[in-house]
Design a protein around this motif. Structure first.
Motif, mmCIF file in Angstrom:
data_model
loop_
_atom_site.group_PDB
_atom_site.id
_atom_site.type_symbol
_atom_site.label_atom_id
_atom_site.label_comp_id
_atom_site.label_asym_id
_atom_site.label_seq_id
_atom_site.Cartn_x
_atom_site.Cartn_y
_atom_site.Cartn_z
ATOM 1 N N LEU A 1 0.834 -1.203 0.000
ATOM 2 C CA LEU A 1 0.000 0.000 0.000
ATOM 3 C C LEU A 1 0.871 1.257 0.000
ATOM 4 C CD1 LEU A 1 -2.786 -1.163 2.473
ATOM 5 C CD2 LEU A 1 -3.023 -0.749 0.029
ATOM 6 N N LYS A 2 2.019 1.198 0.671
ATOM 7 C CA LYS A 2 2.956 2.328 0.625
ATOM 8 C C LYS A 2 3.442 2.555 -0.804
ATOM 9 C CE LYS A 2 6.130 3.514 3.402
ATOM 10 N NZ LYS A 2 7.392 3.555 4.162
ATOM 11 N N LEU A 3 3.783 1.462 -1.487
ATOM 12 C CA LEU A 3 4.266 1.580 -2.858
ATOM 13 C C LEU A 3 3.175 2.100 -3.791
ATOM 14 C CD1 LEU A 3 6.357 -1.716 -3.148
ATOM 15 C CD2 LEU A 3 7.189 0.598 -2.759
ATOM 16 N N ALA A 4 1.925 1.929 -3.373
ATOM 17 C CA ALA A 4 0.811 2.447 -4.171
ATOM 18 C C ALA A 4 0.596 3.933 -3.933
ATOM 19 C CB ALA A 4 -0.470 1.686 -3.845
ATOM 20 N N GLY A 5 1.384 4.510 -3.025
ATOM 21 C CA GLY A 5 1.287 5.951 -2.816
ATOM 22 C C GLY A 5 0.396 6.367 -1.670
ATOM 23 N N ARG A 6 -0.077 5.418 -0.875
ATOM 24 C CA ARG A 6 -0.944 5.778 0.244
ATOM 25 C C ARG A 6 -0.097 6.119 1.474
ATOM 26 N NH1 ARG A 6 -6.642 2.639 -0.034
ATOM 27 N NH2 ARG A 6 -6.552 1.927 -2.190
ATOM 28 N N ASP A 7 -0.570 7.084 2.240
ATOM 29 C CA ASP A 7 0.157 7.410 3.470
ATOM 30 C C ASP A 7 -0.272 6.463 4.585
ATOM 31 O OD1 ASP A 7 -2.235 8.393 4.712
ATOM 32 O OD2 ASP A 7 -1.928 10.324 3.733
ATOM 33 N N MET A 8 0.459 6.523 5.698
ATOM 34 C CA MET A 8 0.228 5.571 6.773
ATOM 35 C C MET A 8 -1.160 5.715 7.394
ATOM 36 S SD MET A 8 2.403 3.284 7.251
ATOM 37 C CE MET A 8 4.121 2.770 7.138
ATOM 38 N N ASP A 9 -1.682 6.931 7.458
ATOM 39 C CA ASP A 9 -3.027 7.108 8.022
ATOM 40 C C ASP A 9 -4.074 6.410 7.160
ATOM 41 O OD1 ASP A 9 -2.045 8.575 10.130
ATOM 42 O OD2 ASP A 9 -2.399 10.528 9.172
ATOM 43 N N ALA A 10 -3.945 6.566 5.840
ATOM 44 C CA ALA A 10 -4.897 5.925 4.927
ATOM 45 C C ALA A 10 -4.762 4.403 4.981
ATOM 46 C CB ALA A 10 -4.678 6.428 3.499
ATOM 47 N N ILE A 11 -3.525 3.921 5.093
ATOM 48 C CA ILE A 11 -3.291 2.474 5.172
ATOM 49 C C ILE A 11 -3.918 1.912 6.439
ATOM 50 C CG2 ILE A 11 -1.499 0.717 5.495
ATOM 51 C CD1 ILE A 11 0.319 2.468 3.715
ATOM 52 N N GLN A 12 -3.696 2.624 7.537
ATOM 53 C CA GLN A 12 -4.246 2.150 8.804
ATOM 54 C C GLN A 12 -5.774 2.120 8.763
ATOM 55 O OE1 GLN A 12 -2.415 3.924 12.162
ATOM 56 N NE2 GLN A 12 -3.403 2.574 13.618
ATOM 57 N N GLU A 13 -6.382 3.110 8.168
ATOM 58 C CA GLU A 13 -7.851 3.157 8.081
ATOM 59 C C GLU A 13 -8.386 2.011 7.224
ATOM 60 O OE1 GLU A 13 -11.437 6.213 6.674
ATOM 61 O OE2 GLU A 13 -9.330 6.779 6.437
ATOM 62 N N LEU A 14 -7.762 1.792 6.056
ATOM 63 C CA LEU A 14 -8.220 0.745 5.153
ATOM 64 C C LEU A 14 -8.108 -0.634 5.788
ATOM 65 C CD1 LEU A 14 -9.066 -0.365 2.338
ATOM 66 C CD2 LEU A 14 -6.638 -0.353 1.732
ATOM 67 N N LEU A 15 -6.927 -0.944 6.345
ATOM 68 C CA LEU A 15 -6.727 -2.269 6.913
ATOM 69 C C LEU A 15 -7.563 -2.475 8.171
ATOM 70 C CD1 LEU A 15 -2.890 -2.818 6.446
ATOM 71 C CD2 LEU A 15 -4.773 -3.549 4.984
ATOM 72 N N SER A 16 -7.758 -1.433 8.931
ATOM 73 C CA SER A 16 -8.579 -1.547 10.132
ATOM 74 C C SER A 16 -10.013 -1.927 9.767
ATOM 75 C CB SER A 16 -8.556 -0.234 10.910
ATOM 76 O OG SER A 16 -9.382 -0.328 12.063
ATOM 77 N N LYS A 17 -10.560 -1.259 8.746
ATOM 78 C CA LYS A 17 -11.917 -1.594 8.298
ATOM 79 C C LYS A 17 -11.987 -3.025 7.782
ATOM 80 C CE LYS A 17 -13.601 3.015 6.996
ATOM 81 N NZ LYS A 17 -14.061 3.876 5.859
ATOM 82 N N ARG A 18 -10.955 -3.424 7.033
ATOM 83 C CA ARG A 18 -10.960 -4.774 6.451
ATOM 84 C C ARG A 18 -10.932 -5.831 7.535
ATOM 85 N NH1 ARG A 18 -6.598 -5.406 2.094
ATOM 86 N NH2 ARG A 18 -8.108 -4.081 1.053
ATOM 87 N N TYR A 19 -10.005 -5.708 8.481
ATOM 88 C CA TYR A 19 -9.861 -6.742 9.503
ATOM 89 C C TYR A 19 -11.079 -6.778 10.434
ATOM 90 C CZ TYR A 19 -4.955 -6.697 8.030
ATOM 91 O OH TYR A 19 -3.798 -6.754 7.302
ATOM 92 N N LYS A 20 -11.618 -5.619 10.757
ATOM 93 C CA LYS A 20 -12.797 -5.605 11.628
ATOM 94 C C LYS A 20 -14.004 -6.186 10.903
ATOM 95 C CE LYS A 20 -11.226 -1.847 14.582
ATOM 96 N NZ LYS A 20 -11.362 -0.407 14.961
ATOM 97 N N GLY A 21 -14.090 -5.929 9.598
ATOM 98 C CA GLY A 21 -15.179 -6.525 8.820
ATOM 99 C C GLY A 21 -15.067 -8.036 8.762
ATOM 100 N N GLN A 22 -13.839 -8.530 8.591
ATOM 101 C CA GLN A 22 -13.637 -9.979 8.555
ATOM 102 C C GLN A 22 -13.919 -10.602 9.919
ATOM 103 O OE1 GLN A 22 -9.693 -10.597 7.039
ATOM 104 N NE2 GLN A 22 -10.180 -9.771 5.021
ATOM 105 N N THR A 23 -13.578 -9.875 10.987
ATOM 106 C CA THR A 23 -13.873 -10.368 12.338
ATOM 107 C C THR A 23 -15.375 -10.479 12.542
ATOM 108 O OG1 THR A 23 -11.840 -9.369 13.212
ATOM 109 C CG2 THR A 23 -13.557 -9.939 14.801
ATOM 110 N N LEU A 24 -16.116 -9.475 12.087
ATOM 111 C CA LEU A 24 -17.568 -9.498 12.219
ATOM 112 C C LEU A 24 -18.168 -10.681 11.468
ATOM 113 C CD1 LEU A 24 -20.253 -8.230 13.105
ATOM 114 C CD2 LEU A 24 -20.160 -6.796 11.046
ATOM 115 N N ARG A 25 -17.715 -10.898 10.234
ATOM 116 C CA ARG A 25 -18.264 -12.009 9.453
ATOM 117 C C ARG A 25 -17.877 -13.358 10.064
ATOM 118 N NH1 ARG A 25 -16.898 -8.353 5.719
ATOM 119 N NH2 ARG A 25 -14.884 -9.291 5.249
#
Length: 698
Positions: free
Chosen positions: A181-205
């Motif tokens: 995600l860093k190589l894709a040009g995203r900053d750390m705040d955006a990376i943290q937000e994206l992955l946090s949503k993904r992992y929490k969504g997977q936990t819910l499912r």
């Protein structure tokens, strides 16, 4: 394009319930493993499945210790395909049951299958908990300057020894996720937000895992040791079979399947929204879905049925898909957004269509007719009510052939690329348009009895020179037709080796759900099976797809290719004596054709990336690798553009050139711009010339 990376080696196949065991013993608050128990209906359904497969499956296999071992291995691949959830200690505990699953299934005892799956649920629960805790820490502390590396594909890796080793593996995988995600040009705040949503969504499912999910997974591990097309469907999936397999024809017009944590496009429905967009192609992977102007929902790690429900919607509404193009190399998970308007795909929109390609000019002009056949269709409802104008593939092609004759075409190309099959009756009747009479296909059932289907009608609708153009996505009925044309010597088969789907399935109702099982196999009139190998062209083109991961031969435990006695048929117009010289002429042209040379070079470039065993976790090294690939790709594209008389590019464009060459997304109204179709017409012209030379000499 945005650079995107997924949790490549950790999340479970989207089609299956997501789950696993924990390094620590804490569980998500709502995860109640005690409630996940087999029901009486499921036990009875498992017994019914055992009997149906033992008695009626084409592949007569004994349910014994050897098959039990195969079931065990298949279940392990299903639960932990990348070997990143279980430890060697877990596997050792499971090994006690390797040779006992057959006895348990015969007794209707599902407890061990459920216990193994619940251990996997515990492990994945801890994996997600670890990921979320790491995200809560400061991601800036991750070191991307070390010499660490990660195994690109862990499918055959050794199981990690201890829980400590498992934690280290998970940390490397998440670090790889962040790096991409860093190589894709995203900053750390955006990376943290994206992955946090993904992992929490997977936990819910994960907390929503049901007994039905576990039962379906376990019983399919058993069913699919027979062959990959044999499948148990739960009552819910059986009821929504068309939706799960193809989104119905009212939606985006794409057949989807699970591919590890992704949802992958298998093929595009002709004339559907996805095909019309010219921005999607087979093997593209969907990573996010958005409704109208609402926020995109990340669907990495989702189950297939959940993704399908999200994509479907009211006719006329918009759906937005974020996809990773299939043309990307494995380490480049760049994504793009595609907006589609949901609509019903009408029969007439999928009907066979014709065009004419002209070669030369004046008195030397030659005209090659092209008939594109997207599928083998028939309007059964209109036929049953006696409508004299009902539509079918054979009727439409017959009408187009009459138009071609009126245009005085010199040859005919029947384009079956991306044709996934359809009506067996239509494949037989279409064959009959090009042969006088005789057998078209053989079908062998479970008992070894062979039925020969034939064309009883005398007469040929078209007698001129002919080629059948196929690719890797030409399957089933397409392979029956192409194989018959090749066996009769009636047409040249040109393109790529076909899919290799040569089996027949039937849906059997159970007390609880349904079982789709393989009952028969197709054979060509020559006695060769179309199964596994497909139809091998007389003249082969380079593939635009990664054929190592598409086709029957890629599927685990696919039934083998074999032969039976040939049918009684008469070989007609032989083209085989000319194949060698036609190939020589084709190779000379292809060596100087910018599209063919680009495709070959691109396939080789992508293969080099895919063959990398390890990926560095060093940011500078990874950037260097990506820059080198992009530079090589830009060089190839500019060589192609200069050869076509176009201006070279200074940087890569968003649209991949392979999309322009893919018949599934190319402009169907501009046949002459399709280099593979144009070359097929040129091969037919060569055939005409060689035939005339033989005729003059005799």
């Amino acid at each position: 394009m945005k650079r995107f990376n997924s949790l490549r080696t950790t999340c479970l196949v989207a089609f299956f319930a997501i789950g696993t065991h924990a390094v620590a013993e804490e569980q998500p608050a709502n995860l109640d493993l005690d409630s996940i128990q087999p029901t009486r209906d499921q036990m009875v359904a498992s017994l019914n499945t055992v009997e149906l497969l033992r008695r009626h499956h084409y592949n007569r296999i004994r349910l014994d210790d050897a098959l039990s071992s195969d079931i065990f291995d298949g279940y392990m691949r299903q639960l932990d395909p990348q070997r990143s959830l279980f430890t060697a200690e877990d596997i050792q505990a499971f090994e006690e049951y390797r040779y006992r699953l057959d006895d348990l299934l015969l007794a209707g005892d599902l407890t061990i299958g459920f216990a193994m799956h619940k251990r996997q649920i515990e492990r994945l629960s801890q994996r997600l908990e670890f990921a979320n805790s790491l995200l809560d820490e400061d991601l800036q502390s991750l070191d991307f300057s070390s010499d660490q590396q990660i195994l690109a594909d862990r499918e055959k890796a050794e199981w990690v020894a201890t829980d400590i080793d498992l934690l280290q593996l998970w940390r490397h995988q998440i670090k790889d996720e962040v790096l991409r995600l860093k190589l894709a040009g995203r900053d750390m705040d955006a990376i943290q937000e994206l992955l946090s949503k993904r992992y929490k969504g997977q936990t819910l499912r994960l907390t929503q895992t049901r007994s039905e999910d576990v039962f379906q997974n376990y019983i399919n591990a058993f069913a699919q040791v027979y062959d990959p097309h044999t499948q148990y469907m739960s009552p819910e999936n059986a009821e929504n079979f068309d939706i799960n397999m193809s989104l119905s024809l009212e939606g985006i017009g794409a057949v989807l399947q699970a591919d590890e944590e992704f949802t992958k496009i298998v093929r595009l429905v002709p004339a559907g929204p996805a095909a019309k967009s010219q921005k999607l192609a087979p093997a593209d992977r969907i990573i996010a879905v958005g409704q109208e102007e609402k926020e995109m929902v990340d669907v990495v790690g989702w189950r297939l049925d959940e993704v399908v429900k999200l994509i479907r919607g009211p006719k006329g509404s918009n759906v937005r898909l974020e996809v990773i193009p299939a043309s990307n190399p494995p380490t480049d998970l760049s994504s793009r957004e595609v907006v589609l308007v949901r609509e019903a795909v009408k029969l007439e929109d999928q009907a066979a269509a014709s065009s004419i390609i002209k070669y030369g000019s004046g008195e030397n002009e030659q005209r090659i007719g092209v008939i594109e056949v997207p599928g083998f269709y028939i309007d059964f409802k209109a036929q049953r009510r006696g409508d004299p104008e009902y539509r079918s593939t054979t009727r439409d092609v017959r009408r187009l052939l009459e138009e071609m004759e009126a245009e005085n075409v010199d040859g005919l190309v029947l384009d079956l690329r991306n044709n996934g099959g359809g009506s067996l009756q239509e494949a037989t009747e279409l064959t009959g348009l090009f042969i006088d009479r005789g057998p078209t296909v053989q079908v062998r059932d479970t008992d070894g009895q062979v039925q020969v289907l034939d064309d009883p009608d005398a007469g040929i609708s078209y007698k001129g020179p002919m080629a059948v153009l196929v690719n890797r996505l030409s399957a089933s009925a397409s392979e029956i037709f192409a194989g018959a044309m090749q066996d009769y010597g009636r047409a040249l088969v040109v393109g790529e080796p076909t899919f290799g789907k040569g089996t027949v399935q039937s849906i059997q109702p159970l007390n609880h759900g349904e079982l789709k099982l393989t009952l028969a196999k197709f054979y060509r009139v020559s006695g060769q099976s179309t199964q596994n190998r497909g139809v091998v062209p007389d003249i082969t083109y380079p593939s635009l797809l990664d054929t190592t991961e598409i086709g029957e031969s890629y599927l685990p435990r696919a039934l083998p290719w074999d032969t039976i006695e040939p049918a009684d048929y008469a070989i007609g117009n032989q083209v085989s004596p000319f194949v060698k010289r036609l190939n020589e002429r084709h190779q000379l042209r292809a060596a100087n054709d910018p599209e063919f040379t680009y495709t070959l070079a691109r396939v080789e470039l992508d293969r080099g990336i895919k063959d990398r065993e390890y990926l560095p976790l060093n940011e500078a090294v990874r950037r260097e690798q990506q820059d080198a690939f992009d530079a090589t790709l830009l060089k190839l594209e500019n060589q192609r553009r200069v050869a076509r008389g176009e201006e070279p590019l200074k940087e890569l464009e968003e649209t991949d050139p392979l999309l322009e060459l893919n018949p599934a997304v190319a402009d169907e109204d501009d046949a002459e711009e399709d280099p593979f179709l144009a070359e097929t017409g040129q091969i037919l012209i060569d055939l005409l010339e060689l035939q005339h030379q033989v005729a003059d000499a005799s």
